[in-house]
Motif scaffolding. Structure first.
Motif, PDB file in Angstrom:
ATOM      1  N   UNK A  20       1.940   3.771 -17.323  1.00  0.00           N
ATOM      2  CA  UNK A  20       1.322   2.606 -17.008  1.00  0.00           C
ATOM      3  C   UNK A  20       0.243   2.676 -16.004  1.00  0.00           C
ATOM      4  N   UNK A  21       0.234   3.834 -15.080  1.00  0.00           N
ATOM      5  CA  UNK A  21      -0.751   4.037 -14.070  1.00  0.00           C
ATOM      6  C   UNK A  21      -1.598   5.142 -14.225  1.00  0.00           C
ATOM      7  N   UNK A  22      -2.690   5.427 -14.126  1.00  0.00           N
ATOM      8  CA  UNK A  22      -3.447   6.682 -14.299  1.00  0.00           C
ATOM      9  C   UNK A  22      -3.236   7.533 -12.996  1.00  0.00           C
ATOM     10  N   UNK A  23      -2.831   7.053 -11.865  1.00  0.00           N
ATOM     11  CA  UNK A  23      -2.790   7.732 -10.510  1.00  0.00           C
ATOM     12  C   UNK A  23      -1.473   7.313  -9.975  1.00  0.00           C
ATOM     13  N   UNK A  24      -0.771   8.284  -9.250  1.00  0.00           N
ATOM     14  CA  UNK A  24       0.520   8.150  -8.326  1.00  0.00           C
ATOM     15  C   UNK A  24      -0.004   8.744  -6.850  1.00  0.00           C
ATOM     16  N   UNK A  62      -5.572   2.856 -11.207  1.00  0.00           N
ATOM     17  CA  UNK A  62      -4.585   2.168 -10.523  1.00  0.00           C
ATOM     18  C   UNK A  62      -3.303   3.139 -10.310  1.00  0.00           C
ATOM     19  N   UNK A  63      -2.862   2.611  -9.117  1.00  0.00           N
ATOM     20  CA  UNK A  63      -1.533   3.460  -8.805  1.00  0.00           C
ATOM     21  C   UNK A  63      -0.554   2.564  -8.173  1.00  0.00           C
ATOM     22  N   UNK A  83      -5.467   0.510  -4.577  1.00  0.00           N
ATOM     23  CA  UNK A  83      -5.052   1.098  -5.940  1.00  0.00           C
ATOM     24  C   UNK A  83      -3.978   0.020  -6.747  1.00  0.00           C
ATOM     25  N   UNK A  84      -3.276  -0.586  -5.922  1.00  0.00           N
ATOM     26  CA  UNK A  84      -2.298  -1.432  -6.524  1.00  0.00           C
ATOM     27  C   UNK A  84      -2.672  -2.815  -6.725  1.00  0.00           C
ATOM     28  N   UNK A  85      -4.013  -3.288  -6.433  1.00  0.00           N
ATOM     29  CA  UNK A  85      -4.672  -4.328  -7.108  1.00  0.00           C
ATOM     30  C   UNK A  85      -4.607  -5.323  -5.703  1.00  0.00           C
ATOM     31  N   UNK A  86      -3.946  -4.968  -4.671  1.00  0.00           N
ATOM     32  CA  UNK A  86      -4.171  -5.970  -3.784  1.00  0.00           C
ATOM     33  C   UNK A  86      -5.367  -5.980  -2.667  1.00  0.00           C
ATOM     34  N   UNK A  87      -5.676  -6.667  -2.165  1.00  0.00           N
ATOM     35  CA  UNK A  87      -7.036  -6.639  -1.383  1.00  0.00           C
ATOM     36  C   UNK A  87      -7.032  -7.301   0.024  1.00  0.00           C
ATOM     37  N   UNK A  88      -7.802  -6.701   0.794  1.00  0.00           N
ATOM     38  CA  UNK A  88      -8.038  -7.430   2.194  1.00  0.00           C
ATOM     39  C   UNK A  88      -9.639  -7.224   2.516  1.00  0.00           C
ATOM     40  N   UNK A  89     -10.097  -8.437   2.879  1.00  0.00           N
ATOM     41  CA  UNK A  89     -11.669  -8.494   3.116  1.00  0.00           C
ATOM     42  C   UNK A  89     -11.743  -9.676   4.238  1.00  0.00           C
TER      43      UNK A  89
END
Length: 499
Positions: A14-18, A110-111, A434-440
């Motif tokens: 499911x994820x290309x990275x870990x 994504x991770x 990488x988990x889709x969360x964000x902070x701006x």
């Protein structure tokens, strides 16, 4: 503790990275200490940390400070022309859908967020410019030419990250690896983590410190008094005709300079820490950011923003502080401006949130920073399943605090009046993890250097009863705190230009 190989393999489909990591004890308390060591190896850096308010309004640093260095990939866009850089190679191409291409790159990296990791453990850090609106809204016609080649967005992929954990007195060194050939990649990751630990443990040698900031000219206004006053009057005419309700014009000061803004950022942390403290260098642009206002945070499917409008200086003592807060809560003009921003955010979040989930909480809360206090309200929503962080950015950019209402027409009028691109000023600065969360956060109360020019910019909302002279003074006053910090950090050559 790191997940086992067997546990990591579960994410391969499911994820290309870990992520893998190690924690090492440290006596360092500031991310600036990390940056001074890391910049020996790359000029491309990113620092992010936050503050909150303790009892009595005292500034309290959040647990984590994030430092990224030497990105594995960069992606930027200038007027529909994408540039992708990996290592020493890069390629560029034209596209009608820059945001769509960016989304595809983000999805390829994504991770999962694993237990024991901080909220940000790697991802795309950088900015979406104030003018990013013209990419997502083709009907928005910005008349000012992009003479400086300002990027509409510039993001750096940090798959390796250093995180200062103040609570544990540790450095969390993180390396995100591909899930194919997992055992081989784990062995390589261990080497990378060892190298990161070695670099951070090596003391600085003589001559390795960042070059001090040096001002090569006096600061001068972007728009002289007469010009800015005419701009304000023209803005008021647009308001009288009903085209817009508010226009946020900006002015500021510029000077030729060289050296690094890292010392300026360090002083900002010590003398004027605000809600979002950020420093970054892309190699072309360097910025020191002390922003009080988040534009959007996305965590575990919940979107959040805090709108700040209406402000005043902190009191000299607790009694005066309380009196000023009470006066601010009864300032009708400040409350009207605040309500306009709250309504904008509710409407914007409604575009990306589940039906009926948008809420306003802590309405007209007094938010205390080190030198000023603001009226704040928090808006939240539950993100729709078919939306992601980039959809949220598309919905909220640029912030109403730096544009006006209605936003699209306000941006067009601003472009006509200011006759230049704002670029990074008013941008959204932060990360998509990488988990889709964000902070701006909004790029305000900040300074940046590009092409040998150091710029400090500030704005104010123009309404029907605004006075041109007062608006000019307000914009200039708002730059003074940053300019004072810059002058303190700079190695000024007084004999060259002050006499």
């Amino acid at each position: 503790m790191n997940a086992s190989v067997a546990e990591l393999k579960q994410y391969a489909g499911t994820c290309p990275l870990v992520p893998v990591y190690r924690a090492v004890k440290t006596d360092m308390r500031s991310p600036v200490d990390l940056v001074r060591r890391l910049r020996r190896y790359s000029s491309k850096l990113f620092v992010l940390e936050h503050t909150g308010s303790g009892e009595g309004g005292d500034v309290v640093w959040d647990r984590y400070a994030y430092v990224g260095c030497a990105p594995s990939l960069e992606i930027s866009c200038v007027d529909h022309r994408i540039t992708v850089t990996t290592g020493q190679s890069s390629f560029s191409f034209e596209t009608e859908d820059p945001a769509g291409y960016l989304r595809s790159v983000i999805r390829q990296n994504r991770a999962p967020s694993l237990p024991g990791l901080p909220p940000f453990f790697g991802g795309f850090a950088g900015y979406f410019s104030y003018e990013y609106i013209h990419l997502r809204e083709p009907s928005c016609r910005l008349s000012a030419e992009n003479t400086d080649g300002c990027s509409d967005f510039h993001l750096m992929l940090f798959d390796r990250l250093c995180v200062l954990d103040r609570q544990e007195g540790e450095l969390c060194l993180i390396c995100n690896i591909a899930t194919n050939r997992l055992e081989d990649n784990l062995r390589e990751a261990e080497k990378h983590l060892e190298e990161m630990e070695r670099i951070l443990s090596c003391p600085l040698e003589a001559g390795e410190a960042p070059p001090p900031l040096e001002l090569l000219s006096q600061f001068s206004s972007i728009y002289p008094r007469e010009v800015y006053c005419r701009m304000v009057e023209t803005a008021r005419r647009h308001i009288r005709t009903g085209e817009v309700a508010q226009i946020v014009l900006t002015n500021g000061q510029r000077a030729r300079a060289r050296g690094s803004l890292l010392g300026t950022f360090d002083l900002l942390r010590q003398t004027d820490p605000t809600r979002c403290m950020c420093y970054f260098s892309t190699g072309d642009v360097e910025a020191a950011i002390s922003s009080p206002e988040p534009i959007v945070r996305l965590r575990n499917g919940i979107v959040m923003t805090e709108r700040l409008a209406g402000s005043c200086a902190r009191g000299e003592n607790p009694q005066e502080d309380r009196a000023r807060a009470e006066a601010l809560l009864h300032d009708s003009k400040a409350i009207d401006e605040h309500n306009m921003l709250v309504d904008d955010s509710r409407n914007e979040f409604g575009l990306v949130s589940k039906l009926g989930s948008v809420q306003v909480r802590d309405y007209l809360n007094v938010v205390r920073c080190s030198r000023v206090m603001h009226l704040g309200s928090t808006i939240t929503g539950e993100l729709r399943e078919d939306m992601d962080a980039l959809d949220v950015i598309n919905a909220v950019m640029p912030s109403g605090a730096v544009s006006g209402a209605p936003k699209l027409r306000a941006c067009e009028v601003i472009s006509e009046l200011e006759q230049e691109r704002r670029g990074i000023y008013g941008s959204a600065v932060g990360y998509i993890g990488l988990d889709g969360d964000a902070d701006f956060s909004v790029f305000i109360h900040s300074a940046y250097m590009q092409n040998g020019v150091l710029t400090v910019r500030a704005g104010g909302g123009i309404v029907i009863d605004s006075t041109a002279e007062e608006e000019y003074r307000e914009a200039m006053v708002k730059t003074e705190a940053m300019l004072s910090t810059i002058r303190l950090a700079a190695k000024e050559k007084q004999d060259d230009f002050n006499h």
